[in-house]
Design an enzyme around this catalytic site. Structure first.
Site, PDB file in Angstrom:
ATOM      1  N   ASP A 317       0.886  -1.375   0.027  1.00 19.05           N
ATOM      2  CA  ASP A 317       0.142   0.039  -0.069  1.00 19.05           C
ATOM      3  C   ASP A 317       0.834   1.192   0.068  1.00 19.05           C
ATOM      4  O   ASP A 317       0.289   2.200  -0.339  1.00 19.05           O
ATOM      5  CB  ASP A 317      -0.940   0.102   1.290  1.00 19.05           C
ATOM      6  CG  ASP A 317      -2.201  -0.874   1.045  1.00 19.05           C
ATOM      7  OD1 ASP A 317      -2.646  -1.040  -0.198  1.00 19.05           O
ATOM      8  OD2 ASP A 317      -2.198  -1.713   1.733  1.00 19.05           O
ATOM      9  N   ALA A 323       0.940   5.876   1.113  1.00 15.12           N
ATOM     10  CA  ALA A 323       0.146   6.245   2.094  1.00 15.12           C
ATOM     11  C   ALA A 323       0.037   7.762   2.169  1.00 15.12           C
ATOM     12  O   ALA A 323      -1.047   8.376   2.921  1.00 15.12           O
ATOM     13  CB  ALA A 323       0.944   5.860   3.360  1.00 15.12           C
ATOM     14  N   GLY A 324       0.819   8.705   1.552  1.00 13.25           N
ATOM     15  CA  GLY A 324       0.400  10.006   1.333  1.00 13.25           C
ATOM     16  C   GLY A 324      -0.525  10.302   0.452  1.00 13.25           C
ATOM     17  O   GLY A 324      -1.672  10.927   0.644  1.00 13.25           O
ATOM     18  N   ALA A 398      -6.905   2.663   1.467  1.00  9.70           N
ATOM     19  CA  ALA A 398      -6.344   1.742   0.463  1.00  9.70           C
ATOM     20  C   ALA A 398      -7.667   0.939  -0.266  1.00  9.70           C
ATOM     21  O   ALA A 398      -7.630  -0.007   0.124  1.00  9.70           O
ATOM     22  CB  ALA A 398      -5.123   0.899   0.903  1.00  9.70           C
ATOM     23  N   TYR A 401     -10.067  -0.550   2.342  1.00  3.78           N
ATOM     24  CA  TYR A 401      -9.508  -0.469   3.625  1.00  3.78           C
ATOM     25  C   TYR A 401      -9.099   0.614   4.282  1.00  3.78           C
ATOM     26  O   TYR A 401      -8.487   1.578   3.509  1.00  3.78           O
ATOM     27  CB  TYR A 401      -8.307  -1.492   3.850  1.00  3.78           C
ATOM     28  CG  TYR A 401      -8.384  -2.395   4.900  1.00  3.78           C
ATOM     29  CD1 TYR A 401      -9.513  -3.328   4.925  1.00  3.78           C
ATOM     30  CD2 TYR A 401      -7.544  -2.673   6.018  1.00  3.78           C
ATOM     31  CE1 TYR A 401      -9.555  -4.393   5.928  1.00  3.78           C
ATOM     32  CE2 TYR A 401      -7.476  -3.517   6.938  1.00  3.78           C
ATOM     33  CZ  TYR A 401      -8.554  -4.420   6.930  1.00  3.78           C
ATOM     34  OH  TYR A 401      -8.853  -5.234   8.099  1.00  3.78           O
ATOM     35  N   HIS A 454      -1.619  -8.291   7.262  1.00  3.21           N
ATOM     36  CA  HIS A 454      -1.110  -6.654   7.189  1.00  3.21           C
ATOM     37  C   HIS A 454       0.104  -6.738   7.904  1.00  3.21           C
ATOM     38  O   HIS A 454       0.163  -6.910   9.011  1.00  3.21           O
ATOM     39  CB  HIS A 454      -2.071  -5.865   7.777  1.00  3.21           C
ATOM     40  CG  HIS A 454      -3.350  -6.008   7.411  1.00  3.21           C
ATOM     41  ND1 HIS A 454      -4.082  -5.165   6.245  1.00  3.21           N
ATOM     42  CD2 HIS A 454      -4.439  -6.588   7.649  1.00  3.21           C
ATOM     43  CE1 HIS A 454      -5.250  -5.452   6.161  1.00  3.21           C
ATOM     44  NE2 HIS A 454      -5.608  -6.355   7.151  1.00  3.21           N
ATOM     45  N   ASP A 610      26.606   4.634  12.208  1.00  4.88           N
ATOM     46  CA  ASP A 610      25.089   4.766  11.957  1.00  4.88           C
ATOM     47  C   ASP A 610      24.428   3.890  11.427  1.00  4.88           C
ATOM     48  O   ASP A 610      24.439   3.538  10.177  1.00  4.88           O
ATOM     49  CB  ASP A 610      25.283   5.990  11.135  1.00  4.88           C
ATOM     50  CG  ASP A 610      23.883   6.884  10.864  1.00  4.88           C
ATOM     51  OD1 ASP A 610      22.880   6.524  11.597  1.00  4.88           O
ATOM     52  OD2 ASP A 610      24.096   7.726  10.176  1.00  4.88           O
TER      53      ASP A 610
END
Lengths: 682, 682
Positions: A317, A323-324, A398, A401, A454, A610
């Site tokens: 998704d 997702a934005g 989405a 959903y 999910h 890092d």
């Protein structure tokens, strides 16, 4: 970052505000400016993505250390465009100089599908002769009542990446307000987005006539028609008469010692960066860095039905839609209570203008019950302190959903990620007497909801008191010494077994419920002065089902990030997307994203350096009738908790709701009673 | 229970109210009446327990089916008393006839320790010459500054059960308001509660002088002295102008289709019984039984330090002290917000009078965010419904520690148990340069907090649509068929593997994180008409660390219930306490409680019968400095979720906060907009 009080946090953000933060999303004018530069050099392309190219970490750290103008990294846009021949271009545009920094034709990929890409399919299918014929065969003649959820095709080996494809999950609505998922149609057209036509229809061997069960609905008119809404729920009002307790300058939120930059992009949605905490017990007061960047970086939703072509249902998704791009305007629907600060989101459109989602991000506070309490049984001396939490949230849809994403900050230094799943199950048709075979549940007569998972990938880029961090796996285990032995005579000994994750190869590991496994991110260069253990944060995550599709399966190949619950990599600029940059229609035959980066140097030293910790978590969903027609929110959560990071509970100075010390009890005085009279006895 | 509306729930409770519920705790007058009967027949005993003897289930079910006077079971008291010779008597008193039903001398046991038993120890120790000497040896001369937490001794093989013993964990306070846990003393007196004297002092080989670190405190005067409380948290008010949405008649709460009897006893604290749900989709409206009884039935807190005598630290906070006896009066400290209904708790005193804990139980509602939401991407048609939850809670203090217990009822039929751990760590002394050896953490200079677990045993007595229920273990597993095979060509197939728990022996099993294991309680005689699966509730519990003390260890022997995460037994009246009726000083050499009951018939058929499911869950706690001096609440939770129980989402008729159907969008009208204007944009 001196030694003054909590005001420091605010004053530091004020400086930032004057400069604007290098991780702020592109503004509308920056998007338009990037479009204009691209048009100028590369003509009339369609825009897929124009988003902030985050500056190299080394540049940003310089600015964070000294937020001055001369340290401000140049703003650049990361662009994906598709030309009239369907060629995909990846490029960077410098927004200060107005120059193209890079522009490359990327072969054999398909960039994500935007809502614009998905939007036109339904109308086209209603007019397609083949689709009309298939509808007729299953008993549907009125094409205005035919709907489709256009999905990325996943991967279909017959077509590869050459065409820009979508699979159309077909539905029927007797009435416009009826839940279409009660009437799935059994065939699956494949739509070519460039050619704007159906190139194939997958038709099952055994046909399933359209469902004849009566509708089962959730919209207001339906509930009113069956007797109306319950009347016995009385008002519960949440008010903040003096306003919110947080401060926002630019996009940096300061609240209860926290300082958080709230970014947002088309793909990950909310991105939290430059997260720090003002520790008044450190060097007389110090803003300590915690996380460089936190985001949900990917997800995959594999369906578990082995029948063709259901294997293609394994939506990424984030990587396939974003997702934005999918995020809800929270103007529609009152999704939080109290005093809310919203932020909008701006995106490029295919044609190069911009669109705005109003109120894409919600920032608000909530009461959180008891923060801590103790009563001394001797004298009844008591301290009770209530908790407040800060929530930065979004909801994205989405197709069928809804994903509700809550980033929650607690006063004790804990960061919580809560996800609630709601919306409607994706369903498939059944013929009379058909059984599910265990691959799903008949949630309503003739409605087959397949088993699915999910799985979310959380990307954690820590900077606990600096960039050099290390990840340990922590298992709660009994002492190896036998009961009755000198070392463990009564058999009760147990301890935290810590395994240092030293290389990306060794770090590929899974959750173990039997040892309550957690993971600690620590800075080995800095010991807690009391515990002599390195300062750290612990990842506590218990919803970790693992990827159920087997090793070598299509999903396993494509969702490399989900092969293990934990991965650790050495930080590299640009490594944000663990399933790869362009996810649609990749076969998985060659590794992309996380497994590819790891393969480049599997034995790299990821200690005291890092690092990025990738964590895949989620749920396996075996549906039931109570999930239909609209599913009650299913919650899942994980925590990042400070461990050996602070010298003591960092929230002791939160005003208690009630407190009386032993000396006050002994003196028989009311003493200092902060009782906030927050409850009413009924 | 007919076919009328939700009013039915209320009207049924009204009948109950007229009768009073057979599971109501003993009233003050009933306690006094039992005492009087006992005194009359058995003279001047000390009372340990006078509590409701719950009626046989067969009797109670008759009354539940037809709540009429003639079905009302007779009220009986369950009594534990100790005579002047220290002999323990277990008896039952009929409160209607005023007769002793049974009265037996029970050998070789010690009943739980009441606050009265624990209370006097500290004062006695301050005067004990041996203790004074030990204090002097570690550097403490002012005995008025010496404190002790009197604990059950666990089991000490040197003393067995003959004496009624306590171990005294010793502390020092430089000032009365100082956190004593910063100044643990290194020796451990053993106190005989009957003789009221110290019978032995356990003294370590290496001595640890009292800590010289400065105090680290949490009470209001201390925080004020170091600069005061933070001032940046603004008011957040929760009000219910029209009052609460629940109805309470007697002790039966009805709310949002739920009906729950709220009991309470000295040992388990809150006991929820006769839990049912009004299902409007069943037979035109029906009150369906869910659970006969739910309670926390036991817990154990093993500490993981192998050194003597730390193995004795493994408190059974319910069996050795009682979650009821230890419960907080919620008059002190405002522990919940909004409109609260409280219930008091009444107990017998040693001398046979009664004591009352005011506001022992808190019943209130909270907002719970999104209940469900869906937006159709085509037209923006949306439904957003907010959730409310009902919380029945108590907080109990076990010496240094607080347990906050929240039984939460959701509108979708879910029951949630949330436990928050707070309070103060139990600590031990360190000598200069001493290391923890990995068995604990130095949370403050000279303060050793040992590794420990909190393991709770949840007793679930289901009656899902009747008494005959069965428990299944459910594992999410991949299809056994290989990738590329006809049955699983793409390798994505997975399903819910269900294992029927047929006998108590087979049912002794553990959590498996790798398969996201859950357990379903079902009624195999009743299938969901849509899914054709038996109606059921699923236990979703992810905080399941297992017992870390080894097999054969002292804790393992005494806490039989914790040997496995799951046990299933056939229901038997009176089998409430899984570690046995009398827990203090039992050696564990012979099984008590759960393992004993199972051993009596390990191969009993526990399918399709009246079963009890016992579940042990909790956390393993490796402390850190941020847990000190007062620990931020650590939450844990589990769910009982309806699966195949309802025909659809049972909460669809909750008034939405916003909704607009596709037809309303298409008509361009505002339509029915239930927007509750609950948020304010700032």
């Amino acid at each position: 970052m001196g030694s003054s009080g909590p005001q420091d946090v605010a004053s530091r953000s004020k400086d930032i505000q004057a400069l604007s933060h290098p991780l702020d999303p592109l503004s509308v004018s920056e998007i338009l400016s990037a479009v204009s530069v691209v048009r100028q050099h590369h003509g009339n392309v369609d825009f897929n993505t124009v988003t902030l190219l985050e500056p190299p970490k080394s540049r940003l750290l310089k600015w964070i250390a000294q937020p001055k103008d001369e340290n401000l990294p140049q703003r650049q846009a990361d662009v994906v465009a598709i030309d009239r021949d369907g060629k995909v271009f990846d490029g960077h545009v410098d927004l200060t100089t107005g120059k193209i920094v890079s522009w490359e034709h990327t072969e054999d990929v398909q960039p994500l599908l935007t809502l614009e890409d998905l939007g036109g399919v339904e109308e086209a299918l209603r007019k397609d002769a083949g689709v009309i014929e298939q509808c007729r065969l299953v008993g549907v003649n009125d094409m205005s009542k035919v709907y489709c959820d256009a999905w990325a095709i996943g991967y279909d080996e017959r077509y590869g990446t050459e065409h820009r494809l979508q699979q159309a999950l077909m539905y029927y609505r007797p009435h416009i307000d009826d839940t279409q998922y009660t009437y799935p149609l059994d065939f699956c057209p494949i739509f070519d987005a460039r050619a704007k036509k159906v190139i194939h229809i997958d038709i099952p061997d055994v046909r399933r006539p359209v469902n004849t069960a009566p509708p089962t609905n959730y919209h207001i008119p339906a509930i009113e028609a069956e007797g109306g809404f319950r009347k016995d729920l009385k008002a519960l009002e949440i008010t903040q008469p003096d306003g919110v307790s947080f401060d926002i300058r630019g996009r940096t939120v300061t609240w209860q010692n926290w300082s958080i930059h709230v970014g947002f992009n088309h793909r990950e949605g909310i991105v939290l960066s430059d997260i720090s905490f003002f520790d008044k017990d450190q060097d007389g007061g110090k803003l300590r860095s915690l996380f460089y960047r936190l985001s949900l970086a990917e997800m995959v939703v594999p369906y578990g039905h082995p029948g063709f072509p259901h294997h293609r249902k394994h939506a990424f998704d984030l990587g396939e839609y974003g997702a934005g791009y999918l995020t809800n305007p929270l103007t529609l629907g009152c999704d939080c209570k109290g005093a809310i600060h919203y932020m909008d989101a701006h995106f490029v459109t295919k044609a190069g203008s911009t669109s705005t989602v109003r109120n894409a991000i919600c920032i608000h506070e909530e009461d959180n019950g008891i923060l801590f309490k103790h009563t001394d049984f001797r004298d009844g001396s008591t301290l009770t302190t209530r908790a407040r939490k800060l929530i930065i949230s979004q909801i994205f849809t989405a197709g069928n959903y809804e994903y509700c994403i809550y980033w929650i900050f607690h006063q004790d230094g804990t960061i919580q990620l809560e996800v609630r799943l709601t919306g409607i199950l994706s369903t498939y048709a059944m013929y009379a007497g058909e059984e599910t075979g265990g691959w799903g549940t008949e949630v309503y007569p003739g409605v087959h909801a397949h088993n699915h998972q999910h799985l979310f990938c959380l990307r954690i880029d820590p900077q606990l008191d600096g960039q050099n961090n290390t990840v340990f796996q922590v298992d709660a285990v009994p002492s190896p010494a036998a009961v009755g032995s000198a070392e463990n005579y009564y058999g009760n000994a147990f301890y935290a077994q810590k395994t240092k994750l030293e290389t990306p190869l060794q770090a590929m590991c899974n959750y173990d419920g039997a040892t309550s496994r957690t993971w600690e991110i620590v800075n080995e260069n800095k010991l807690n002065p009391y515990s002599h253990k390195p300062v750290g944060f612990k990842l506590v995550s218990r919803e970790v089902p693992g990827l159920l599709p087997k090793k070598g399966s299509l999903v396993w190949k494509r969702a490399g990030f989900a092969r293990h619950d934990i991965h650790v990599t050495k930080y590299q600029d640009g490594q944000h997307f663990p399933a790869g940059r362009h996810v649609p229609q990749m076969s998985g035959d060659k590794d992309e994203g996380l497994p590819k980066w790891i393969a480049q140097d599997p034995h790299a030293d990821v200690t005291d350096t890092d690092v990025v910790l990738w964590h895949t978590f989620g749920v396996t969903h075996f549906a039931a009738p109570e999930d239909y027609p609209l599913m009650p929110a299913e919650p899942m959560t994980l925590l990042l908790r400070p461990r050996n990071f602070f010298k003591r509970n960092p929230a002791l100075d939160v005003v208690p709701s009630y407190g009386k010390a032993p000396s006050q009890i002994a003196a028989g005085v009311k003493g200092t009673d902060h009782h906030d009279k927050c409850s009413v006895e009924v």
